[in-house]
Scaffold this active site. Sequence first.
Site, PDB file in Angstrom:
ATOM      1  N   GLN A 192      40.342  48.842  40.328  1.00 24.70           N
ATOM      2  CA  GLN A 192      39.600  47.510  40.509  1.00 24.70           C
ATOM      3  C   GLN A 192      38.059  48.270  39.458  1.00 24.70           C
ATOM      4  O   GLN A 192      36.970  48.258  39.806  1.00 24.70           O
ATOM      5  CB  GLN A 192      39.093  47.518  41.460  1.00 24.70           C
ATOM      6  CG  GLN A 192      40.114  46.671  42.899  1.00 24.70           C
ATOM      7  CD  GLN A 192      39.867  45.058  42.160  1.00 24.70           C
ATOM      8  OE1 GLN A 192      38.919  44.920  41.308  1.00 24.70           O
ATOM      9  NE2 GLN A 192      41.310  44.847  42.143  1.00 24.70           N
ATOM     10  N   SER A 193      38.816  49.238  38.289  1.00 27.72           N
ATOM     11  CA  SER A 193      37.659  49.948  37.490  1.00 27.72           C
ATOM     12  C   SER A 193      36.435  48.716  37.053  1.00 27.72           C
ATOM     13  O   SER A 193      36.848  47.672  36.292  1.00 27.72           O
ATOM     14  CB  SER A 193      37.634  50.164  36.735  1.00 27.72           C
ATOM     15  OG  SER A 193      36.970  50.586  35.584  1.00 27.72           O
ATOM     16  N   ASN A 194      35.317  49.146  37.319  1.00 25.61           N
ATOM     17  CA  ASN A 194      34.436  47.256  36.963  1.00 25.61           C
ATOM     18  C   ASN A 194      33.735  48.317  35.080  1.00 25.61           C
ATOM     19  O   ASN A 194      33.788  47.498  34.251  1.00 25.61           O
ATOM     20  CB  ASN A 194      33.182  47.915  37.003  1.00 25.61           C
ATOM     21  CG  ASN A 194      33.207  47.561  38.682  1.00 25.61           C
ATOM     22  OD1 ASN A 194      33.621  46.487  38.886  1.00 25.61           O
ATOM     23  ND2 ASN A 194      32.163  48.158  39.881  1.00 25.61           N
ATOM     24  N   ALA A 246      36.659  49.569  33.531  1.00 27.85           N
ATOM     25  CA  ALA A 246      37.726  48.902  32.741  1.00 27.85           C
ATOM     26  C   ALA A 246      37.473  47.198  31.671  1.00 27.85           C
ATOM     27  O   ALA A 246      37.344  47.166  31.397  1.00 27.85           O
ATOM     28  CB  ALA A 246      39.391  49.056  33.641  1.00 27.85           C
TER      29      ALA A 246
END
Length: 322
Positions: A74-76, A78
């Site tokens: 859930q990387s913002n 990325a």
Amino acid sequence: MTHPPVPLGTFPTPLEPAPRLAAELGLGPEDLWVKRDDLTGLGGGGNKIRKLEWTVGAALAEGADTLVTTGAAQSNHARLTAAAGARLGLDVVLVLRGAAGASRSGNLALDGLFGARLAWAGDVDRAGLDAAAAGVCDRLRATGARPALIPFGGSGTLGARGYVRCGEELRARVPDLRTAVVALGSGGTMAGLVAALGTGSVLGVDVGALADPAAAVVAFAAPLTSEAVTAERLRVRRDQVGAGYAALTEPVTEALRLAARTEGIVLDPTYTGRALAGLRAAVRDGSVRPGEKTVFVHTGGLPGLFGHADAVAAAEEGAGVY
Ligand SMILES: Cc1ncc(COP(=O)(O)O)c(C=O)c1O
């Protein structure tokens, strides 16, 4: 050599008063302001845009045609790398921790919408994630692509330059700023703010992404300021990590409700929710006081709320029955 940044976001971001939230926290009505870095424009917005302007600027100057970066599922960062690639016509490969088949909502849904390709690295530590990304870059080069590796979280001295600019925006609008409160993940955001505002003016709330987040801030900030930045001088709280980076804590659940119900502002369970819980704890223990100007730096992360099943359930439970 430092290459110029590529414009990606909408700046300066707004600075809004938060009198109802201030009152709930025990601060005066004019003490608390929110720096809306969730409203940076591109790809749903968030703090990572300021860093990407520098890191992607360097990638373009080096002739890259593909952006590669790493992160949690859930990387913002990325997600916003995927958006930056789309905006600039670059291919994007995201090397993510975990396995295919994980929830596809939240940031992952947006990654797909922006056309990024995903490489799942499995249940690896940071070194394993970096190794997987290096392997992806090697394979891309073997097929004739020109990949640029954007560091984990976009953090490094280069990406931190984006937050020097945010600090300058804050200094111009709030000359008597006492404390800027910000989530501390991979460290670049706090590092840039520290370089612009000084170690004494920034309170970082650790989210549990790194074993030694203060060391990262020192390493990234030191080249950007004449102040002798040391871990001892930094203001860092580590009391909001709870059971770990991905875990939802009760103070964070309360913080999400507090921001939403006093100011209509949505926080996320991993970063900004922890930052507000940390500010609340800081007011309670007297390290942030009424009468001092405090800025809460809202670094975005809204899609992460929808990628976090426990946070969605807690939000839904808050609805009253009429
Ligand atoms: C929404 C949000 N806020 C804050 C942070 C923390 O920023 P940094 O990694 O620069 O410490 C992140 C990083 O992932 C983020 O996504």
